[in-house]
Design an enzyme around this catalytic site. Structure first.
Site, PDB file in Angstrom:
ATOM      1  N   LYS A  17       0.666  -1.029  -0.124  1.00  0.00           N
ATOM      2  CA  LYS A  17       0.145  -0.103   0.073  1.00  0.00           C
ATOM      3  C   LYS A  17       0.805   1.243  -0.067  1.00  0.00           C
ATOM      4  O   LYS A  17       0.639   2.143  -0.753  1.00  0.00           O
ATOM      5  CB  LYS A  17      -0.750   0.119   1.246  1.00  0.00           C
ATOM      6  CG  LYS A  17      -2.067  -0.915   0.912  1.00  0.00           C
ATOM      7  CD  LYS A  17      -3.035  -0.430   1.940  1.00  0.00           C
ATOM      8  CE  LYS A  17      -4.350  -1.394   1.793  1.00  0.00           C
ATOM      9  NZ  LYS A  17      -4.905  -1.772   3.326  1.00  0.00           N
ATOM     10  N   ARG A  18       1.822   1.181   0.686  1.00  0.00           N
ATOM     11  CA  ARG A  18       2.559   2.447   1.080  1.00  0.00           C
ATOM     12  C   ARG A  18       3.846   2.639   0.238  1.00  0.00           C
ATOM     13  O   ARG A  18       4.049   3.710   0.006  1.00  0.00           O
ATOM     14  CB  ARG A  18       3.056   2.691   2.530  1.00  0.00           C
ATOM     15  CG  ARG A  18       1.856   2.617   3.595  1.00  0.00           C
ATOM     16  CD  ARG A  18       1.533   3.671   4.360  1.00  0.00           C
ATOM     17  NE  ARG A  18       2.658   4.578   4.198  1.00  0.00           N
ATOM     18  CZ  ARG A  18       3.323   4.962   5.562  1.00  0.00           C
ATOM     19  NH1 ARG A  18       2.870   4.552   6.664  1.00  0.00           N
ATOM     20  NH2 ARG A  18       4.099   6.095   5.484  1.00  0.00           N
TER      21      ARG A  18
END
Ligand code: GLU
Ligand code: ZN
Length: 471
Positions: A246-247
């Site tokens: 995600k990051r």
């Protein structure tokens, strides 16, 4: 014991990332360690999102890492009739039913369930349609998708080689689609058919697939396939313990490779993501990794992707790799000017000395190139204030008195003597010298740098700066 057969089954919907590479590496290692077979399968049933370009890139990246496969690559898009035939089996057994719900209807159902605080799973409403109602839907032109009916009854459990016993209750599962309305199988269905027909004995994959496993087990049972062994690898987190994908979606193998991470270093590093070696060892060569790899050494808790650690490991490999092996990378980086030409220009001895000095400072190939350029090129104009100009004058005078130097040790003692004689504080003296030589105050040990450059070059650089400064 039955032969071990593992597989890597990427979807060609993007580049290969750290997580996928780790899955591939562990499957590869398990097969290699047990003299088994490692198979490659491209899961490209999602026509919209899959592309040949991604497929090609993934294969290239696997090769770059040295993860060679023994079988495949198979493509699911070329096996549609196989899935169709097993769909017919399920249909004959009355284990599937057509679902006419539109995407909007499903979305509404989902929202309703969520609002009511219930898990958002399919209600099973189409299961209850009468033959009459089904005919009507068909007549209206609806093309159904097909859902597998979750059998009521006992819990679904399996023994995961990483997580131990895992249990799912049928009540927590919703009837799931196995064939979409366009006749394309879903991941869970195609994956089970392939893993069974291809004789996969061990399925190692990321923990994010754990929730798929009970559905897949139901399909194995329904199709009377023997169950493989499952092992779900711990999720990879970033330094802040957030999910990596995600990051930090940017961590594709490509980007690491472009930054100058070596394949051997990354290969080794992957085996520190959730896997540990005896006695806390971390740096191991390929053979040792294969020999020591074991699922019993894979932990349950999240693995942290620590880029600093990867760079630390890369540095170790960088020092071990002869420059000739790295030619290809630098050719891209510098265009026309090949390393060979630089060797010619500098002389092989000086080139090698400067190169290994640069290797000690750099932690990736890009940095290595920068540092190396810094050593061989005259740095831009350096401005020296009064005290430093004194040092420069002093050095010019001194070096004239030394006809040559034969080794690093000698240079070291000469330098020490000069510094004492100059009366300038050591830090100021040495920093000035570095500034004059390579345009920066910090860097490699001076006696090694000076010896690598050679006396003539030292003199030339002193004169260059002196000229600029009109000393
Ligand atoms: N195509 C799936 C993926 O890329 C494979 C998952 C599995 O290994 O079963 O995530
Ligand atoms: Zn429905």
């Amino acid at each position: 014991m039955e032969k071990i057969k593992t597989r890597f089954a990427p979807s060609p919907t993007g580049l290969l990332h750290i997580g996928g590479a780790r899955t591939a590496a562990f499957n590869w290692a398990l097969a290699r360690k047990n003299r088994g077979v490692f198979l490659l399968r491209i899961e490209d049933t999602d026509k919209e999102r899959s592309s040949l370009a991604f497929e090609k890139a993934i294969l290239e990246d696997l090769q770059w890492l040295g993860l060679d496969w023994d079988e495949g690559p198979y493509r699911q898009s070329e096996r549609l009739e196989v899935y169709q035939s097993f769909f017919e089996v399920l249909k004959k057994k009355n284990l599937v039913y057509p679902c006419y719900c539109t995407p909007q209807e499903l979305e509404e159902e989902r929202t309703e369930a969520l609002n009511a605080g219930k898990p958002p799973r399919y209600s099973g409403k189409c299961f209850f349609l009468s033959p009459e109602e089904r005919r009507r839907k068909e007549a209206e032109g609806y093309r159904p998708s097909w859902r597998f009916r979750i059998p009521s009854g006992s819990e679904i459990s399996f023994f995961d080689l990483v997580r131990g016993k895992v249990v799912f209750h049928p009540a927590s599962l919703g009837d799931f689609i196995i064939l979409k309305s366009d006749g394309i199988p879903t991941y869970n269905f195609a994956c089970v058919v392939d893993d069974a027909l291809m004789g996969i004995s061990h399925i190692l994959r990321g923990e994010e697939h754990l929730s798929n496993t009970p559905y897949q087990i139901l399909l194995y049972r329904a199709l009377e396939f023997p169950l493989p062994v499952f092992a779900h690898l711990p999720i990879i987190l970033d330094e802040n313990r957030a999910k990596l994908s995600k990051r930090r979606g940017d961590i594709s193998l490509r980007s690491l490779r472009e930054r100058g991470i070596l394949a051997q270093a990354l290969f080794n590093y992957l085996f520190t993501l959730g896997h540990s070696f005896e006695e806390g060892k971390e740096v191991l060569d390929r053979e040792a990794i294969v020999a020591s790899f074991s699922l019993s050494r894979v932990g349950k808790s999240g693995a942290i992707f620590d880029e600093e650690k990867l760079r630390w490991m890369n540095k170790i490999y960088l020092r071990k790799t002869p420059w000739t092996t790295l030619r290809g990378y630098f050719q891209q980086l510098q265009g026309e000017e090949t390393l060979e030409k630089l060797v010619e220009k500098l002389g092989s001895e000086r080139f090698t000395r400067l190169w290994s000095l640069a290797c000690e400072e750099a932690s990736d190939l890009r940095e290595l190139w920068q540092v190396f350029r810094g050593f061989v090129e005259k740095s831009g104009k350096v401005v020296l204030e009064a005290e430093r100009l004194e040092v420069l004058r002093f050095l010019r005078k001194k070096v004239e008195q030394v006809p040559c130097w034969v080794n690093e040790e000698e240079v070291k003692s000469i330098l020490r003597a000069w510094q004492r004689e100059s009366g300038v504080k050591p830090a100021m003296f040495y920093k000035t010298l570095r500034l004059v030589l390579i345009g920066r105050e910090e860097g490699p040990e001076l006696h090694r740098l000076l010896f690598a450059l050679g006396r003539e070059e030292f003199l030339a650089r002193l004169s260059d700066v002196a000229k600029d400064e009109e000393v």
